[in-house]
Design an enzyme around this catalytic site. Structure first.
Site, PDB file in Angstrom:
ATOM      1  N   HIS A  16       0.836  -1.202   0.000  1.00 40.47           N
ATOM      2  CA  HIS A  16       0.000   0.000   0.000  1.00 40.47           C
ATOM      3  C   HIS A  16       0.878   1.261   0.000  1.00 40.47           C
ATOM      4  O   HIS A  16       0.591   2.224  -0.702  1.00 40.47           O
ATOM      5  CB  HIS A  16      -0.900   0.029   1.244  1.00 40.47           C
ATOM      6  N   ASP A 119      -5.791   5.968   2.052  1.00 37.91           N
ATOM      7  CA  ASP A 119      -5.993   4.612   1.571  1.00 37.91           C
ATOM      8  C   ASP A 119      -7.469   4.252   1.736  1.00 37.91           C
ATOM      9  O   ASP A 119      -8.014   4.321   2.853  1.00 37.91           O
ATOM     10  CB  ASP A 119      -5.121   3.671   2.417  1.00 37.91           C
ATOM     11  N   TRP A 380      -1.148  -6.981  -6.466  1.00 39.80           N
ATOM     12  CA  TRP A 380      -1.459  -6.031  -7.542  1.00 39.80           C
ATOM     13  C   TRP A 380      -0.211  -5.312  -8.051  1.00 39.80           C
ATOM     14  O   TRP A 380      -0.050  -5.068  -9.249  1.00 39.80           O
ATOM     15  CB  TRP A 380      -2.542  -5.051  -7.108  1.00 39.80           C
ATOM     16  N   SER A 382       2.908  -6.485  -8.083  1.00 36.94           N
ATOM     17  CA  SER A 382       3.669  -7.444  -8.895  1.00 36.94           C
ATOM     18  C   SER A 382       3.012  -7.638 -10.253  1.00 36.94           C
ATOM     19  O   SER A 382       3.688  -7.719 -11.281  1.00 36.94           O
ATOM     20  CB  SER A 382       3.764  -8.799  -8.183  1.00 36.94           C
TER      21      SER A 382
HETATM   22  C1  UDX Z   1      -0.737  -7.556  -1.154  1.00 35.34           C
HETATM   23  C2  UDX Z   1      -1.811  -7.600  -2.270  1.00 35.34           C
HETATM   24  O1  UDX Z   1      -1.906  -8.688  -3.000  1.00 35.34           O
HETATM   25  C3  UDX Z   1      -1.896  -6.396  -3.053  1.00 35.34           C
HETATM   26  O2  UDX Z   1      -2.610  -6.550  -4.251  1.00 35.34           O
HETATM   27  C4  UDX Z   1      -2.536  -5.504  -2.117  1.00 35.34           C
HETATM   28  O3  UDX Z   1      -2.929  -4.311  -2.696  1.00 35.34           O
HETATM   29  C5  UDX Z   1      -1.544  -5.292  -0.989  1.00 35.34           C
HETATM   30  O4  UDX Z   1      -1.204  -6.502  -0.334  1.00 35.34           O
HETATM   31  P1  UDX Z   1       1.993  -7.846  -1.527  1.00 35.34           P
HETATM   32  O5  UDX Z   1       2.179  -9.211  -0.991  1.00 35.34           O
HETATM   33  O6  UDX Z   1       2.692  -6.760  -0.850  1.00 35.34           O
HETATM   34  O7  UDX Z   1       0.521  -7.303  -1.673  1.00 35.34           O
HETATM   35  O8  UDX Z   1       2.368  -7.952  -3.085  1.00 35.34           O
HETATM   36  P2  UDX Z   1       2.471  -6.872  -4.199  1.00 35.34           P
HETATM   37  O9  UDX Z   1       1.287  -5.974  -4.230  1.00 35.34           O
HETATM   38  O10 UDX Z   1       2.763  -7.607  -5.429  1.00 35.34           O
HETATM   39  O11 UDX Z   1       3.727  -6.002  -3.780  1.00 35.34           O
HETATM   40  C6  UDX Z   1       4.984  -6.544  -3.575  1.00 35.34           C
HETATM   41  C7  UDX Z   1       6.022  -5.498  -3.904  1.00 35.34           C
HETATM   42  O12 UDX Z   1       7.262  -5.942  -3.378  1.00 35.34           O
HETATM   43  C8  UDX Z   1       6.202  -5.310  -5.396  1.00 35.34           C
HETATM   44  O13 UDX Z   1       6.225  -3.942  -5.709  1.00 35.34           O
HETATM   45  C9  UDX Z   1       7.542  -5.919  -5.688  1.00 35.34           C
HETATM   46  O14 UDX Z   1       8.287  -5.264  -6.683  1.00 35.34           O
HETATM   47  C10 UDX Z   1       8.254  -5.811  -4.371  1.00 35.34           C
HETATM   48  N1  UDX Z   1       9.228  -6.897  -4.231  1.00 35.34           N
HETATM   49  C11 UDX Z   1       8.826  -8.166  -4.016  1.00 35.34           C
HETATM   50  C12 UDX Z   1      10.566  -6.573  -4.330  1.00 35.34           C
HETATM   51  O15 UDX Z   1      10.931  -5.423  -4.561  1.00 35.34           O
HETATM   52  N2  UDX Z   1      11.473  -7.577  -4.185  1.00 35.34           N
HETATM   53  C13 UDX Z   1      11.128  -8.852  -3.951  1.00 35.34           C
HETATM   54  O16 UDX Z   1      12.035  -9.687  -3.828  1.00 35.34           O
HETATM   55  C14 UDX Z   1       9.757  -9.170  -3.867  1.00 35.34           C
END
Ligand code: UDX
Length: 483
Positions: A16, A119, A380, A382
């Site tokens: 978020h 948010d 979201w 990713s």
């Molecule tokens: C979850 C939900 O699925 C998301 O849609 C919601 O809005 C918030 O909670 P999360 O598990 O944090 O999210 O996944 P995601 O929304 O995909 O965010 C992960 C972030 O971490 C991405 O921006 C990704 O680039 C970053 N990341 C992940 C890294 O920078 N390095 C890593 O090794 C893994």
């Protein structure tokens, strides 16, 4: 002092905070005053693993402030309980007086707050605050999860009326939901937001999430991290209820493109908003791999897998004989013992074709030419990062919006495969080979077409670019009225 000033308050999770920070930077690039509020623990993580100090130093109109972690308060919520559900619930319950103190202690050096971007999952927080203080503030809700899930969240009460909810049990999971406007006959029960499942994990109920979503009706406007071309059908439904919707995404790409165009933000540095220590060693490994040969595997910030699931994924990846880069967060696996023996064939297969890190620079990884696919939990951020990079996905959703996102990846955008609710080494092996080899051209073609649309949307004249101009104009108009 005259002018507009935006106070931004994200729900305290990386998924978020990160898109909200991107938006804050975009607003600061337009010289708007922005005060970004983090909880202490989020601020500490960003200070430790991200570049928050350099970010702040680069923009004279971007200010940071902090409030206490709301989960440390007692009352209705368990004090010190840091489960995701409790963090959200305690923030909705306890953040208001802390934000009030910030509003009451504003500096005379900068304009008074004219707009709050909150948010959306935090519900009526800012509306209540503004009316309590009796001051004119424009309230904008930013829903950081996907629009294709925001819409079901909003519509869920109607599914009870048409008897399509509740889900009656495991045997009911493949039943098709027919009465969801804009998504007729698209979602099965298993594709609905995870909170709809009987015995869903965590302490957020469907009723609660749905109520929070309805609260956005009282906001003056809604921001979504998407672009028109991606979510056209869903957006047309959302707009029937929310007349003012700004679609600014994909925000990470939008910001990168703006910064590449402008010389104002120092040297166009990309600031890390990471909550974990980034291990860049994987970039050199990727440099040594052939084009499109590597599957990137990452389950985001909070997904957990059991030891058994870990073994199924690992065997499937090794058996697929494809190369893989796997983010193995230290807290990814539950029930793992230090003396757990890793089967020899997995050790060998990983040494030959794999690479593991605890946290990767994901945006950069996805943009690397060696990456040919992404095994993801369908968060979201990713999903958007993969779409922008034109990388096809295998989806293994964990919770919340991810169940809906993965359905859209496979059935609407057709940029990948949905492995939802299955964790079996043979299926993993087959899907990896389908994505990376047998159906590679088909997926790559649609993923690259989508990447082009994403890029156009944030370029001058594109939908997200225009929407951002409209938002800036809207925010500035309130700055004028109030002064
Ligand atoms: C979850 C939900 O699925 C998301 O849609 C919601 O809005 C918030 O909670 P999360 O598990 O944090 O999210 O996944 P995601 O929304 O995909 O965010 C992960 C972030 O971490 C991405 O921006 C990704 O680039 C970053 N990341 C992940 C890294 O920078 N390095 C890593 O090794 C893994």
């Amino acid at each position: 002092m005259a002018g507009a000033h935006v106070l931004m308050f994200p729900c305290p999770f990386q998924g978020h905070v990160q898109p909200m920070l991107k938006l804050a930077e975009l607003l600061a690039l337009h010289h708007l005053h922005v005060t970004f509020i983090n909880t202490h623990s989020i601020h500490n993580r960003l200070t430790r693993y991200g570049d928050i100090q350099s970010l702040s130093a680069s923009y004279p109109t971007l200010h940071f402030n902090t409030i206490a972690d709301c989960y440390s308060f007692g009352n209705n919520t368990g004090s010190g309980d840091t489960t995701a559900g409790n963090i959200i619930l305690s923030t909705t319950l306890h953040a208001k007086p802390l934000l009030r103190n910030i509003l009451l202690a504003q500096s005379p050096e900068i304009p008074k707050v004219t707009c709050i971007i909150q948010d959306g999952i935090l519900g009526s927080l800012s509306n209540d605050l503004a009316s309590e203080l009796g001051i004119p503030i424009t309230i904008i809700h930013f829903r950081t999860s996907s629009p294709c899930c925001f819409w079901p969240y909003f519509w869920l009460p109607n599914l009870f009326k048409t008897n399509e909810l509740p889900i009656r049990g495991d045997e009911d999971m493949d039943r098709i939901i027919s009465n969801m406007p804009g998504m007729e006959n698209l979602l099965r029960c298993r594709d609905l937001p995870s909170f709809c499942r009987p015995g869903a994990k965590g302490n957020l109920s469907i009723d609660w999430v749905s109520l929070q979503t309805q609260q956005s009706l009282a906001a003056d406007a809604l921001i979504l991290n998407t672009f028109e071309e991606l979510d056209r059908l869903v957006l047309s439904q959302i707009r029937l209820h929310f007349p003012k919707v700004y679609t600014l995404g994909p925000l990470h790409h939008h910001l990168n493109v703006r910064k590449a165009e402008t010389n104002e933000a120092n040297d166009n540095t990309s600031f890390r908003s990471s909550f974990f220590e980034v291990d860049r060693s994987c970039m050199a490994w990727l440099d040594a791999q052939a084009k499109g040969s590597v599957l990137y595997v990452s389950f985001g910030t909070s997904t957990i897998v059991t030891r058994e699931e870990l073994m199924e994924f690992w065997h499937g990846l090794v058996n697929s004989k494809r190369r893989f880069l796997w983010v193995m967060r230290p807290d990814l696996v539950v029930g793992r013992e230090n003396d757990d023996r890793i089967p020899e064939e997995l050790e060998e297969g990983t040494k030959e074709r794999g690479f593991m890190v605890e946290w990767a620079p994901q945006e950069e990884v996805l943009a690397h030419k060696a990456i040919g696919g992404f095994l993801t939990h369908s968060g979201w951020n990713s999903t958007l990062e993969s779409l922008v990079a034109g990388v096809p996905m295998i989806c293994w959703p964990y919770f919340a919006d991810q169940q809906v996102n993965s359905r859209f990846v496979s059935e609407v955008w057709k940029v990948g495969l949905d492995m939802k609710d299955v964790c079996d080494r043979d299926v993993v092996e087959k899907m990896v080979n389908d994505l990376m080899v047998h159906r590679r051209d088909e997926f790559l073609k649609s993923a690259q077409a989508m990447a082009m649309l994403a890029n156009q949307s944030v370029s001058p004249g594109g939908s997200s670019h225009s929407s951002m101009q409209d938002l800036i104009h809207y925010i500035k108009s309130f700055g004028k009225e109030n002064n």
